[in-house]
Design a protein around this motif. Structure first.
Motif, mmCIF file in Angstrom:
data_model
loop_
_atom_site.group_PDB
_atom_site.id
_atom_site.type_symbol
_atom_site.label_atom_id
_atom_site.label_comp_id
_atom_site.label_asym_id
_atom_site.label_seq_id
_atom_site.Cartn_x
_atom_site.Cartn_y
_atom_site.Cartn_z
ATOM 1 N N ARG A 201 -8.265 14.260 20.854
ATOM 2 C CA ARG A 201 -9.430 13.719 20.136
ATOM 3 C C ARG A 201 -9.817 12.381 20.757
ATOM 4 N NH1 ARG A 201 -7.751 12.715 14.413
ATOM 5 N NH2 ARG A 201 -9.939 12.131 14.142
ATOM 6 N N PHE A 202 -11.073 12.299 21.197
ATOM 7 C CA PHE A 202 -11.519 11.122 21.928
ATOM 8 C C PHE A 202 -12.839 10.596 21.389
ATOM 9 C CE2 PHE A 202 -8.921 13.642 24.822
ATOM 10 C CZ PHE A 202 -8.020 12.689 25.294
ATOM 11 N N VAL A 203 -12.986 9.285 21.474
ATOM 12 C CA VAL A 203 -14.250 8.610 21.179
ATOM 13 C C VAL A 203 -14.675 7.910 22.460
ATOM 14 C CG1 VAL A 203 -15.404 6.819 19.843
ATOM 15 C CG2 VAL A 203 -13.689 8.280 18.750
ATOM 16 N N PHE A 204 -15.812 8.336 23.032
ATOM 17 C CA PHE A 204 -16.303 7.733 24.260
ATOM 18 C C PHE A 204 -17.195 6.552 23.879
ATOM 19 C CE2 PHE A 204 -14.922 11.846 25.554
ATOM 20 C CZ PHE A 204 -14.439 11.660 26.838
ATOM 21 N N LEU A 205 -16.766 5.368 24.268
ATOM 22 C CA LEU A 205 -17.476 4.155 23.892
ATOM 23 C C LEU A 205 -18.736 3.987 24.724
ATOM 24 C CD1 LEU A 205 -14.382 1.792 23.592
ATOM 25 C CD2 LEU A 205 -15.521 3.075 21.770
ATOM 26 N N GLU A 206 -19.759 3.380 24.121
ATOM 27 C CA GLU A 206 -21.015 3.101 24.791
ATOM 28 C C GLU A 206 -21.039 1.647 25.247
ATOM 29 O OE1 GLU A 206 -23.151 5.412 25.426
ATOM 30 O OE2 GLU A 206 -22.289 7.006 24.179
ATOM 31 N N ASP A 207 -21.950 1.325 26.172
ATOM 32 C CA ASP A 207 -22.079 -0.053 26.632
ATOM 33 C C ASP A 207 -22.349 -0.982 25.444
ATOM 34 O OD1 ASP A 207 -21.579 0.432 29.251
ATOM 35 O OD2 ASP A 207 -23.665 0.382 29.903
ATOM 36 N N GLY A 208 -21.647 -2.094 25.419
ATOM 37 C CA GLY A 208 -21.787 -3.064 24.348
ATOM 38 C C GLY A 208 -20.847 -2.862 23.190
ATOM 39 N N ASP A 209 -20.147 -1.743 23.151
ATOM 40 C CA ASP A 209 -19.246 -1.452 22.032
ATOM 41 C C ASP A 209 -18.000 -2.333 22.065
ATOM 42 O OD1 ASP A 209 -20.892 0.514 21.072
ATOM 43 O OD2 ASP A 209 -19.606 2.198 21.627
ATOM 44 N N GLU A 229 -20.639 5.001 13.897
ATOM 45 C CA GLU A 229 -19.802 6.187 14.038
ATOM 46 C C GLU A 229 -20.093 6.822 15.389
ATOM 47 O OE1 GLU A 229 -17.469 7.474 12.062
ATOM 48 O OE2 GLU A 229 -17.683 5.905 10.543
ATOM 49 N N ARG A 230 -19.160 6.754 16.291
ATOM 50 C CA ARG A 230 -19.275 7.471 17.560
ATOM 51 C C ARG A 230 -18.617 8.838 17.381
ATOM 52 N NH1 ARG A 230 -23.172 4.624 19.305
ATOM 53 N NH2 ARG A 230 -22.727 2.558 20.183
ATOM 54 N N PRO A 231 -19.210 9.894 17.939
ATOM 55 C CA PRO A 231 -18.649 11.234 17.710
ATOM 56 C C PRO A 231 -17.244 11.384 18.270
ATOM 57 C CG PRO A 231 -20.354 11.278 19.414
ATOM 58 C CD PRO A 231 -20.409 9.931 18.798
ATOM 59 N N ASN A 232 -16.401 12.057 17.514
ATOM 60 C CA ASN A 232 -15.084 12.468 18.009
ATOM 61 C C ASN A 232 -15.238 13.746 18.811
ATOM 62 O OD1 ASN A 232 -14.115 10.361 16.545
ATOM 63 N ND2 ASN A 232 -12.839 11.559 15.167
ATOM 64 N N ARG A 233 -14.683 13.767 19.998
ATOM 65 C CA ARG A 233 -14.803 14.945 20.852
ATOM 66 C C ARG A 233 -13.419 15.527 21.092
ATOM 67 N NH1 ARG A 233 -20.006 14.653 23.306
ATOM 68 N NH2 ARG A 233 -20.932 12.565 23.124
ATOM 69 N N LEU A 234 -13.341 16.849 20.932
ATOM 70 C CA LEU A 234 -12.096 17.551 21.235
ATOM 71 C C LEU A 234 -12.112 17.973 22.691
ATOM 72 C CD1 LEU A 234 -11.545 19.803 18.079
ATOM 73 C CD2 LEU A 234 -10.244 17.768 18.746
#
Length: 605
Positions: A201-209, A229-234
């Motif tokens: 389970r991963f959360v890919f951070l965006e610029d500025g996060d 809320e950043r999407p959780n990706r399997l």
């Protein structure tokens, strides 16, 4: 161009951090280190050797902890030395690892020196550590947030305060960072690969996060410091992809994986159309008057090949730009341009910046080609195509390059089909050729013993030419790049017709010339160019097709790839060049998978 791994848990995280560093070592290997939270003050181990050496040191000193950060470095500011290795401390309270470049570090350093901070390293990262410390009032999250507002440049950071057990804070701007979520532990890494087997389970951070991590808990704030809320990706990742098996090096393994990589890339392609490309539709291709290809290094060479495909198959003007140069000159933009950024990692800083520049100029029709589905580039583009090369660990790209070419050919042919420049009969023919490529590649790779014999000769030289014409000139450029990267032999590529305009002055009996000579319309002209080399005593190593009429003889060695493969022949001709660079490097005893001064994922400008 560094690897970051961090973990917050209720168990000893050091073995996981070491394993994560091993998986990320291709991103930087000038130095490495680990720091853990401990009562009293944090502890760390650092060295300028490889990760395995660090692991032995950690075992000797019994370094353990349930909160830790780790780093493998490719040096930008400061020499590869233990004092410059990360993690970097500020007053035995704040520990930091960092990927990127803080462009205003000199002015920040001057300010911090006035405040009484003493600098022990030559790095820009120490500025981050001291700045966080200067703002620290017991809340690490607040200190990191206040610090990042003062940075100018790119960064991915992971930090902990020794006064806050069970907490780690990360931040990113222009450099990749992903959070991993477990049941009772959380992680940070430059690449999800580092965490395979520990979480899916991963959360890919965006610029500025900015991200706050506690055991089993991840909270993200955006650039405006609003909770988001950043999407959780399997994401399921196979560790088998990272095993060497029976091969001596990852580069060799990845060269021989190319038939399978091409097969996987074409797995769902039965016909041409927008459905091949994620989030694309007919409008993606119908309203196109120009194609702009953006890439660096090997990806730029793929764009140079594809430029000619777009013009010959789709009948649309195409321009291949070096991404690192694209945004630094005046541009004449056509709003009906399809922008195609190409990157193996999807995190290449220059390519990302070029894509954002194009978008800022109003070029919104963007289609990214990359090997990592959740990379920043793939997320930023309006539509995308993921190549299925699998994990590529060797710094010198091989299977990523050939799958990029396959993807770009599919794009050119689809554009031609939608625009009406490609008939249904031609579509069928091209698709048949594409699906025959893996078998043709295996036949070429079976010529490895012949390439080894070539490498035994070329590896004794200090300079070489690579020659090609038409769509094969970029393949010559790619071959020369590989020889430089892996064997440390100076190599220059030329369009063969340019030899007589200067480079012939350097041809001697000690100057090998590797030639890509397909059995196409330019073959007779290329034969004349080869004679110009032979007349000056130069030695020819010719990659050609059956029936081209280039016999081996005195001063000429010939390798035939099989029947001419038409527009797709560059994919076959590059394979012997990859093998030649690999075996030349082996003969010269270079570090094949980790060439000096280079790193895999170029996340700094």
């Amino acid at each position: 161009m560094c690897g970051i791994v961090g973990a917050v848990s209720q168990r000893n995280v050091v073995p996981m951090l070491i394993e994560g560093l091993r998986r990320l070592e291709y991103r930087g290997y000038d130095s490495c280190g680990i720091a853990v939270h401990r009562t009293g003050k944090p502890r760390r181990a650092r060295c300028t050797a490889r990760v395995n050496s660090l692991a032995r040191t950690i075992s000797d000193i019994h370094l353990e902890g349930s909160l830790g950060i780790a780093h493998t470095r490719w040096a930008t500011h400061g020499a590869p030395a233990t004092m410059n290795a990360h993690p970097i401390f500020s007053r035995d309270l704040i520990a930091i690892v960092h990927n990127g470049i803080i462009e205003n570090h000199e002015s920040l350093k001057a300010m911090l020196v006035e405040q009484g901070y003493e600098f022990q390293t030559e790095t820009d990262t120490e500025v981050i550590a001291h700045l966080v410390h200067s703002f620290y009032d017991g809340d690490l999250l607040s200190a990191v947030m206040r610090s990042t507002h003062m940075f100018r440049g790119t960064y991915a950071i992971a930090a902990f305060s020794n006064s806050e057990p069970g907490r780690m804070v990360g931040a990113r701007e222009g450099s990749p960072l992903v959070a991993g979520i477990g049941e009772t532990e959380t992680f940070l890494a430059s690449d999800a690969l580092a965490l395979a087997g520990y979480t899916n389970r991963f959360v890919f951070l965006e610029d500025g996060d900015v991200v706050d991590l506690k055991p089993g808990q991840v909270t993200v704030w955006d650039r405006d410091r609003r909770s988001v809320e950043r999407p959780n990706r399997l994401i399921e990742q196979s560790l088998e992809d990272t095993s060497l098996g029976s091969f001596s090096h990852y580069m060799q393994k990845e060269i021989f994986e190319q038939p399978l990589a091409i097969t996987n890339t074409l797995a769902n392609v039965a016909s041409l159309g927008s459905s091949i490309f994620e989030d694309a539709d007919r409008s993606t291709f119908e309203n196109v008057d120009k194609v702009l290809l953006l890439g660096c290094g090997t990806s730029h060479h793929a764009g140079l090949v594809a430029r000619q495909w777009f013009e010959s198959v789709a009948r649309v003007p195409a321009q291949a730009e070096i991404a690192s140069e694209f945004r630094y000159r005046e541009q004449c933009h056509d709003p009906r341009t399809l922008v195609v950024p190409v990157s193996q990692s999807g995190e290449t800083a220059d390519t990302l910046a070029a894509l954002k520049y194009a978008q800022a100029m109003g070029l919104d029709n963007t289609l990214a080609i990359g090997n990592v589905a959740n990379s920043a580039m793939m997320r930023a583009a309006r539509s995308r195509f993921q190549t299925r090369a699998g994990v590529e660990i060797g710094v010198a790209s091989s299977k990523a390059f050939t799958t990029q070419l396959v993807a770009l050919f599919l794009l050119a042919a689809t554009l031609g089909r939608v625009r009406g420049t490609l008939s249904s009969q031609q579509e069928t023919s091209y698709l048949q050729q594409l699906h025959k490529l893996p078998v043709a590649c295996r036949a070429v790779l079976a010529k490895e013993p012949q390439v080894i014999a070539w490498a035994n000769e070329i590896s004794t030289r200090e300079s070489a030419f690579y020659l090609g014409r038409g769509v094969h000139f970029p393949i010559a450029m790619e071959g020369a790049l590989k020889l430089k990267e892996i064997a440390y032999i100076h190599a220059e590529a030329y369009a063969a017709g340019e030899l007589k305009h200067g480079p012939l002055a350097l041809v001697t009996p000690d100057t090998p010339a590797v030639v890509s000579a397909p059995n196409d319309a330019l073959l007779d002209k290329l034969k004349s160019n080869m004679q110009e080399v032979r007349a000056r005593g130069g030695q020819l190593f010719v990659i050609t097709d059956n029936g081209a009429g280039i016999p081996s003889g005195s001063g000429t060695r010939t390798l035939e790839t099989g029947a001419h493969f038409g527009l797709l022949s560059p994919i076959l001709h590059v394979l012997p060049m990859q093998l030649l660079a690999y075996h030349s490097g082996c003969a010269r005893h270079t570090d094949i998978d980790k060439p000096r001064n280079l790193a895999k994922s170029v996340t700094v400008e």
